[in-house]
Structures are given as structure tokens and as C-alpha cells.
Scaffold this active site. Structure first.
Site, short mmCIF file in Angstrom:
data_model
loop_
_atom_site.label_atom_id
_atom_site.label_comp_id
_atom_site.label_asym_id
_atom_site.label_seq_id
_atom_site.Cartn_x
_atom_site.Cartn_y
_atom_site.Cartn_z
N GLU A 40 1.95 5.11 6.10
CA GLU A 40 2.85 6.18 6.51
C GLU A 40 2.24 6.95 7.68
O GLU A 40 1.14 7.50 7.55
CB GLU A 40 3.12 7.13 5.35
CG GLU A 40 3.94 6.52 4.23
CD GLU A 40 5.34 6.14 4.68
OE1 GLU A 40 5.97 6.93 5.42
OE2 GLU A 40 5.81 5.06 4.30
N THR A 86 3.82 1.76 -1.40
CA THR A 86 4.35 1.99 -2.74
C THR A 86 3.26 2.53 -3.66
O THR A 86 3.48 3.47 -4.43
CB THR A 86 4.93 0.69 -3.32
OG1 THR A 86 5.95 0.20 -2.45
CG2 THR A 86 5.52 0.92 -4.70
N ILE A 87 2.06 1.94 -3.58
CA ILE A 87 0.94 2.43 -4.38
C ILE A 87 0.65 3.89 -4.04
O ILE A 87 0.42 4.72 -4.93
CB ILE A 87 -0.31 1.56 -4.15
CG1 ILE A 87 -0.06 0.12 -4.60
CG2 ILE A 87 -1.53 2.13 -4.88
CD1 ILE A 87 -1.14 -0.85 -4.18
N ASP A 100 0.82 -1.21 0.00
CA ASP A 100 0.00 0.00 0.00
C ASP A 100 0.85 1.26 0.00
O ASP A 100 0.49 2.27 -0.61
CB ASP A 100 -0.93 0.00 1.22
CG ASP A 100 -2.02 -1.07 1.12
OD1 ASP A 100 -2.49 -1.31 -0.01
OD2 ASP A 100 -2.39 -1.64 2.14
N LEU A 121 -16.53 3.36 -1.63
CA LEU A 121 -16.34 3.24 -3.08
C LEU A 121 -15.26 4.23 -3.49
O LEU A 121 -15.12 5.30 -2.89
CB LEU A 121 -17.64 3.54 -3.82
CG LEU A 121 -18.84 2.63 -3.52
CD1 LEU A 121 -20.11 3.17 -4.17
CD2 LEU A 121 -18.56 1.20 -4.01
N THR A 142 3.15 -6.66 2.29
CA THR A 142 2.76 -7.57 3.38
C THR A 142 1.26 -7.80 3.39
O THR A 142 0.78 -8.93 3.44
CB THR A 142 3.20 -6.99 4.73
OG1 THR A 142 4.61 -6.82 4.72
CG2 THR A 142 2.81 -7.91 5.87
#
Length: 299
Positions: free
Chosen positions: A271, A69-70, A67, A215, A95
Site C-alpha cells: 500500500e 491482505t495479511i 502481503d 527478525l 503475487t
């Protein structure tokens, strides 16, 4: 597939030695598909590689990692100026992979890679905190944040998302609720929160459905607050249906303001961000993302 435009994969350095991924990339290259690969080692690398991707004229920037990195790649994409901005592709290698799981990205790397390159690009929302930091999936505060930030890396590597639950149970006696006030459109609440989830996506912490109605293209943030005086009863109460649970408070708004008399920490896609005042707003249709046709998070 040889007529597909080029892509650039931004790969988290922790996955640089993934032999299965190398094979998947080589197979696609053998089919004539052009894939550039760049590896991140420190903060800021993803933004530089997104700039390079635009110079190369690729159609897609693929985030290969978890998540975090995305988040980093998506944030760099929405900060781009101009008319021709690459779409976001997702290759889940982290992970927990909460966002990728909830939007239906295939677990198999070869299938996920093909979707990231050839899938339909759909406009989705992203959330912004205090006009600067962003999250594509979820902001979590309270008990959940402390657990995800404190869980040892070795435990996460060994057990994946289950590690968060185990570490949470180990730390239960030391965790206290956060007192705060939260405002949104037609929403106001103040009190002691054990867990706060503000979701563009639905799940965090390795599969915990904190915002089950979220959503990613409705222009709204979903809020869920878990209240209570003690951690264990609150955790047990989450097993009840939502309509029977007095410790759950839900809300929906395009923005939320959060104030606290002391520093609290939110986890934004992995983060941490600490402070006493947070303004969280949705940025509608902020970027295009290649998603499966049956993605459950689209209206």
C-alpha cells in the site's frame, strides 16, 4: 483434528474462485473442523470480518491473499481491545507472498491451511507509521516502491515476483534517487537513496532480500539504504557481498524518522503512502501469529 477450535478465513476476492482452496476447505470440514469463510471486495471489509470473527469466538483469523491482505487483517487484529483476541493465520495466495515465504509458510494450500489452524501461536512485532498505518513485513521507498506500484497487473499475474525486476529494468532510465534524512537510535544518515528498505520481515518485491537480518520478534526494525548516483551500477553492486558493497548502508533501531524536502512514497506491504515526514516504530509482541516451528525469522 476435530477438536480444534473454529477459524474464520478472510479471503481476497481475487482468489474466491480457487478450486484447489475449496477442496482443501471441504476436506478439513469433513474432518469436523469448523471454518467460516468471508470474501473481501473493497477496503474495510477485512476489519468488519475481524469484528465478526470475535463475535463468533473463533481462535484464528486466517488472511487468505498476498502481503496486502495479511497487512489488512493484522492491522485490524492489533486494533482489537480486550483479552481474547484471535491469532493470525496465513494462507499465501498473492503475487509475491513475500512475508509468507520468508517466515516459512508452506506453498501447498492444504498444508498452509492446516498450519494456519493448528500451528503454534507466537507473539510477533508489527510496525506502525505516523501512529496510524501499519506494516507487518516491510516499508520500501525509492526505486523499489515505484517499481512495485507501477508494475502492470497482467505482468504480475503472468510472471509473479520476476515481473518487478523486468519492469524495473524497463523503467531504469526515468528513475532518480530520493534525497532524505534518516534518524534512529544511534543512527543518522542523509543523502540520495535509490532504495530504502525498513523491515520487520526480510524480503519484498517478489523475493528481494532487502533486510536479510530482520527478525519478527526482536523489538527492532532493520534498515537498508542503497545509495549511488545511477540505477544500473547500484543494481549491479547488489550482487556483491554486503561487506564489499560501498552502496549499502545498514542500521537497526526500534524507530526511524525520515524527512525529505519533497514528497517521497513508501510502499507498506503493497500500500503506497506519500509524504515528507515519516515516523516508523516497532510495536513489540503486538499480535499472535501461527508459524512453523522452524520459522527462520524468530530469534
Amino acid at each position: 483434528m476435530a477438536d480444534l477450535p473454529a477459524s474464520l478465513l478472510i479471503l481476497n476476492g481475487k482468489s474466491a474462485d480457487n478450486e484447489q482452496l475449496r477442496e482443501a476447505i471441504m476436506l478439513l470440514r469433513d474432518e469436523g473442523i469448523k471454518i467460516h469463510v468471508r470474501v473481501t471486495w473493497e477496503k474495510g471489509d477485512a476489519a468488519r470480518f475481524v469484528d465478526e470473527a470475535r463475535q463468533l469466538g473463533v481462535a484464528t483469523v486466517i488472511a487468505g491473499g498476498g502481503d496486502g491482505t495479511i497487512n489488512e487483517v493484522a492491522t485490524a487484529l492489533i486494533q482489537c481491545e480486550g483479552n481474547v483476541i484471535p491469532a493470525l493465520g496465513i494462507l499465501p495466495l498473492g503475487t509475491a507472498n513475500d512475508f509468507a515465504t520468508s517466515v516459512g509458510i508452506p506453498v501447498a494450500l492444504d498444508k498452509a491451511l492446516k498450519l494456519a489452524i493448528a500451528g503454534n501461536a507466537i507473539e510477533i512485532d508489527i510496525a506502525q507509521v505516523n501512529k496510524e498505518t501499519c506494516f507487518i513485513n516491510m516499508a520500501t521507498g525509492g526505486f523499489g516502491t515505484r517499481i512495485t506500484t507501477e508494475t502492470p497487473e497482467k505482468l504480475k499475474a503472468a510472471l509473479g515476483g520476476v515481473s518487478y525486476i523486468i519492469h524495473g529494468l524497463m523503467r531504469m532510465d526515468t528513475l532518480q534517487p530520493d534525497r532524505c534524512e534518516i534518524r534512529g537510535e544511534n543512527f543518522h544518515w542523509q543523502g540520495d537513496a535509490l532504495v530504502i528498505g525498513i523491515g520487520n520481515g526480510r524480503q519484498a518485491g517478489g523475493g528481494q532480500q532487502l533486510c536479510p537480518n530482520a527478525l519478527i520478534n526482536d523489538g527492532l526494525l532493520q534498515l537498508r539504504i542503497f545509495t549511488g548516483d545511477e540505477i544500473l551500477p547500484a543494481l549491479v553492486s547488489t550482487l556483491k557481498p554486503d561487506e564489499e558493497n560501498p552502496n549499502i548502508i545498514d542500521g537497526a533501531s526500534a524507530w526511524f524518522d525520515i524527512q525529505a524536502p519533497h514528497d517521497i512514497t513508501f510502499n507498506l506491504d503493497g500500500e503506497p503512502l506519500s509524504g515528507q515526514n515519516f515516523h516508523i516504530e516497532i510495536l513489540p509482541a503486538a499480535l499472535r501469529c501461527r508459524l512453523p516451528p522452524d520459522c527462520p525469522l524468530l530469534r
